[in-house]
Every structure is written in structure tokens, then in C-alpha cells.
Motif scaffolding. Structure first.
Motif, PDB file in Angstrom:
ATOM      1  N   UNK A 132     153.295  47.914  32.061  1.00  0.00           N
ATOM      2  CA  UNK A 132     154.531  48.634  31.749  1.00  0.00           C
ATOM      3  C   UNK A 132     155.306  48.975  33.020  1.00  0.00           C
ATOM      4  N   UNK A 133     155.358  48.021  33.925  1.00  0.00           N
ATOM      5  CA  UNK A 133     155.961  48.230  35.241  1.00  0.00           C
ATOM      6  C   UNK A 133     157.315  47.525  35.325  1.00  0.00           C
ATOM      7  N   UNK A 134     158.289  48.227  35.882  1.00  0.00           N
ATOM      8  CA  UNK A 134     159.567  47.627  36.241  1.00  0.00           C
ATOM      9  C   UNK A 134     159.812  47.682  37.746  1.00  0.00           C
ATOM     10  N   UNK A 135     159.159  48.647  38.411  1.00  0.00           N
ATOM     11  CA  UNK A 135     159.378  48.810  39.845  1.00  0.00           C
ATOM     12  C   UNK A 135     158.170  49.484  40.479  1.00  0.00           C
ATOM     13  N   UNK A 136     157.817  49.038  41.670  1.00  0.00           N
ATOM     14  CA  UNK A 136     156.793  49.700  42.481  1.00  0.00           C
ATOM     15  C   UNK A 136     157.421  49.998  43.828  1.00  0.00           C
ATOM     16  N   UNK A 137     157.373  51.262  44.231  1.00  0.00           N
ATOM     17  CA  UNK A 137     157.972  51.654  45.508  1.00  0.00           C
ATOM     18  C   UNK A 137     157.197  51.044  46.676  1.00  0.00           C
ATOM     19  N   UNK A 138     157.907  50.826  47.778  1.00  0.00           N
ATOM     20  CA  UNK A 138     157.275  50.262  48.969  1.00  0.00           C
ATOM     21  C   UNK A 138     156.105  51.106  49.456  1.00  0.00           C
ATOM     22  N   UNK A 183     141.981  40.077  42.531  1.00  0.00           N
ATOM     23  CA  UNK A 183     142.628  39.909  41.223  1.00  0.00           C
ATOM     24  C   UNK A 183     143.665  41.003  41.005  1.00  0.00           C
ATOM     25  N   UNK A 184     144.860  40.580  40.626  1.00  0.00           N
ATOM     26  CA  UNK A 184     145.931  41.475  40.193  1.00  0.00           C
ATOM     27  C   UNK A 184     146.210  41.200  38.722  1.00  0.00           C
ATOM     28  N   UNK A 185     146.322  42.255  37.934  1.00  0.00           N
ATOM     29  CA  UNK A 185     146.798  42.151  36.552  1.00  0.00           C
ATOM     30  C   UNK A 185     148.111  42.923  36.463  1.00  0.00           C
ATOM     31  N   UNK A 186     149.141  42.287  35.888  1.00  0.00           N
ATOM     32  CA  UNK A 186     150.447  42.931  35.808  1.00  0.00           C
ATOM     33  C   UNK A 186     151.179  42.420  34.577  1.00  0.00           C
ATOM     34  N   UNK A 187     152.113  43.229  34.077  1.00  0.00           N
ATOM     35  CA  UNK A 187     152.845  42.872  32.863  1.00  0.00           C
ATOM     36  C   UNK A 187     153.900  41.806  33.110  1.00  0.00           C
ATOM     37  N   UNK A 194     156.642  40.512  30.314  1.00  0.00           N
ATOM     38  CA  UNK A 194     157.015  40.707  28.916  1.00  0.00           C
ATOM     39  C   UNK A 194     157.602  39.465  28.258  1.00  0.00           C
ATOM     40  N   UNK A 195     158.608  38.867  28.915  1.00  0.00           N
ATOM     41  CA  UNK A 195     159.361  37.776  28.291  1.00  0.00           C
ATOM     42  C   UNK A 195     160.191  37.084  29.361  1.00  0.00           C
ATOM     43  N   UNK A 196     160.950  36.084  28.997  1.00  0.00           N
ATOM     44  CA  UNK A 196     161.822  35.394  29.951  1.00  0.00           C
ATOM     45  C   UNK A 196     163.057  36.238  30.276  1.00  0.00           C
ATOM     46  N   UNK A 197     163.672  36.831  29.272  1.00  0.00           N
ATOM     47  CA  UNK A 197     164.902  37.587  29.462  1.00  0.00           C
ATOM     48  C   UNK A 197     164.616  38.900  30.175  1.00  0.00           C
ATOM     49  N   UNK A 198     165.579  39.404  30.969  1.00  0.00           N
ATOM     50  CA  UNK A 198     165.400  40.709  31.612  1.00  0.00           C
ATOM     51  C   UNK A 198     165.200  41.822  30.585  1.00  0.00           C
ATOM     52  N   UNK A 199     164.482  42.844  30.995  1.00  0.00           N
ATOM     53  CA  UNK A 199     164.220  44.016  30.156  1.00  0.00           C
ATOM     54  C   UNK A 199     164.417  45.257  31.003  1.00  0.00           C
ATOM     55  N   UNK A 202     160.454  46.715  31.782  1.00  0.00           N
ATOM     56  CA  UNK A 202     159.305  45.847  32.040  1.00  0.00           C
ATOM     57  C   UNK A 202     159.718  44.686  32.939  1.00  0.00           C
ATOM     58  N   UNK A 203     158.777  44.215  33.759  1.00  0.00           N
ATOM     59  CA  UNK A 203     158.981  42.946  34.434  1.00  0.00           C
ATOM     60  C   UNK A 203     159.189  41.843  33.388  1.00  0.00           C
ATOM     61  N   UNK A 204     160.185  41.002  33.615  1.00  0.00           N
ATOM     62  CA  UNK A 204     160.209  39.738  32.891  1.00  0.00           C
ATOM     63  C   UNK A 204     159.361  38.739  33.671  1.00  0.00           C
TER      64      UNK A 204
END
Length: 258
Positions: free
Chosen positions: A175-181, A192-196, A198-203, A206-208
């Protein structure tokens, strides 16, 4: 003794799951089991203990598909229903073990107290309700699970702060859209990294797919797995065929070792 971390993807779907109720979308009608996704959660097994990250509305079904005899704790990312609505179904563990430890931000805890008042009431608790041991966490202080240090990682779900977690060389963010520096150093040298994704189109929250791929490239983990996937991303097999060789679509009941 095997000191590796075992990760089982209990669910890899978005808030509605796949198939979406009543949908005629081709992905929702797919016969490929990898296109059927329960609400997002993972089971972590290490040092003889069992933890889940998030406890959504499919928790009972997920535990029947991936049985464990003990639940040593729940780590919550945030308060949304697809991540918390299964908390009542920890009762079988509570009846056998007693209070179940939960690890939660102060804001998420405030929401749980309102929505599940029969569990968290200080007086006149319903006698059949589960009980928990609350452990409040902050982004600036690691905590310990089964002898391992866990770092909360703050991210942004639109304007809502959410927690990801790093354990050993594994990190889980959803459920991530941004992570601060300022939080990125916690993601150095991952296996291993697991990250969301969601879809092709911007949201808006959430990260697309393009954003998830860019984030994975920035983190530079040896392997990346995408989760919190909508039917709008497409068929599992088609999307996987287009991904870089070290990036994978997770699917329900996939187990990996880290």
C-alpha cells in the motif's frame, strides 16, 4: 540449524481480491490459480516462530491453507479493513495460547480500539473475544522478534503513513505510493524486497507497475516480488513474461526462503 527466513504469501490481492464479486473481467474469469488472489498478507517463519504481517478478512481461509500450530504475533502495516478485518479469527490461537502479541502504530491501534471495541474494551469484555498483547512501535526504533531485529519502515499511502518491515535481509512494503529518502537506508543490501504493484494505470495511493519497477531498481534487492495486485494488472502469466529476470509476481501460497 536452518537460520533462513521462510516467507509464505498468504494473499497477494488488492482490497477486493480476485476474482472481484460479480466481475466479468477476463482476469476474474481466469482458470489459472495464480490469477486468484486473497487479500494481502504474508506468513514469516524463523527461529521456530510464526508471525503474520496483516490479518485481513481472508485470514481464516489462509490459515486453513497454510496451517501452523501457533501464532507468535501479528505485525500491522496500517488500519484499512483489507489488512485488519480478520482479527477476530485469531481466536483459535488465543484459546490455545492466551494473549496474542500484536505490533502496531499508535494511530492504527486507535482505529482498532474503535472498530473492534469488544476485543479491546478495558471492562466488560465479551467473554468469547480474543485478547492481545499490544506493542506500540515507531519508525525510529527497531524491536525484536524471536531474537531478530525488526525495523519499521515508514511509507506513504497517499496521505496516510503506513509501516513496512525489514527482518534480516527481507523487507515487506505494501500500500505504498511514496517512501521518503530518509527511510531508504533501511532497505540497503536486501536479498528480497516485496512491494505493491497495483495495475498499469497510475493510482493516487499505490505504486502502479512502472513505479514499482522503478522503486525495485532503486532498492536493488537480489530479488523483488510484487504483491497487492489488482485484476487490472492483467493475467499473471502475461505480466510475469514482461518482467526483468529478478522481478516476480507473487501469488497466493508461494513460499520462498531468504
Amino acid at each position: 540449524m536452518d537460520d533462513r527466513l521462510k516467507v509464505t504469501f498468504l494473499g497477494t490481492g488488492t482490497s477486493q481480491g480476485i476474482p472481484v464479486i460479480g466481475s466479468q473481467h477476463p482476469v476474474c474469469l481466469s482458470s489459472d490459480p495464480k490469477d486468484k488472489r486473497l487479500r494481502v498478507s504474508v506468513l514469516l517463519q524463523f527461529n521456530g516462530c510464526h508471525y503474520v504481517i496483516d490479518c485481513g478478512p481472508d485470514f481464516r481461509q489462509q490459515m486453513l491453507a497454510n496451517p501452523v500450530d501457533r501464532l507468535d504475533g501479528i505485525l500491522f502495516t496500517h488500519e484499512h479493513a483489507d489488512h485488519t478485518a480478520g482479527i477476530d479469527d485469531i481466536r483459535p490461537f488465543f484459546f490455545r495460547q492466551g494473549d496474542i502479541p500484536i505490533y502496531v502504530s499508535e494511530r492504527t491501534m486507535a482505529s482498532l480500539r474503535v472498530r473492534f471495541d469488544y476485543i479491546f474494551a478495558d471492562t466488560n469484555r465479551y467473554p468469547g473475544a480474543p485478547a492481545v498483547q499490544v506493542n506500540l512501535i515507531t519508525k525510529d526504533k527497531p524491536f525484536e522478534l524471536a531474537g531478530e531485529k525488526v525495523w519499521p519502515i515508514e511509507a506513504w499511502h497517499n496521505r496516510l503513513p503506513v509501516f513496512g518491515y525489514r527482518i534480516k535481509d527481507f523487507a515487506y512494503l505494501t500500500d505504498v505510493k511514496r517512501v521518503e529518502d530518509t527511510e531508504m537506508p533501511k532497505l540497503k543490501n536486501l536479498k528480497v524486497l516485496v512491494v505493491n504493484a497495483l495495475r498499469e494505470e497510475p493510482h493516487h495511493s499505490h505504486f502502479n507497475l512502472a513505479e514499482a519497477l522503478a522503486f525495485a531498481n532503486e532498492v536493488g534487492a537480489e530479488r523483488t516480488y510484487f504483491t497487492h495486485i489488482s485484476h487490472l494488472l492483467g493475467f499473471h502469466a502475461d505480466v510475469q513474461a514482461r518482467l526483468p529476470k529478478n522481478v516476480f509476481l507473487a501469488y497466493d501460497n508461494l513460499t520462498i526462503m531468504v
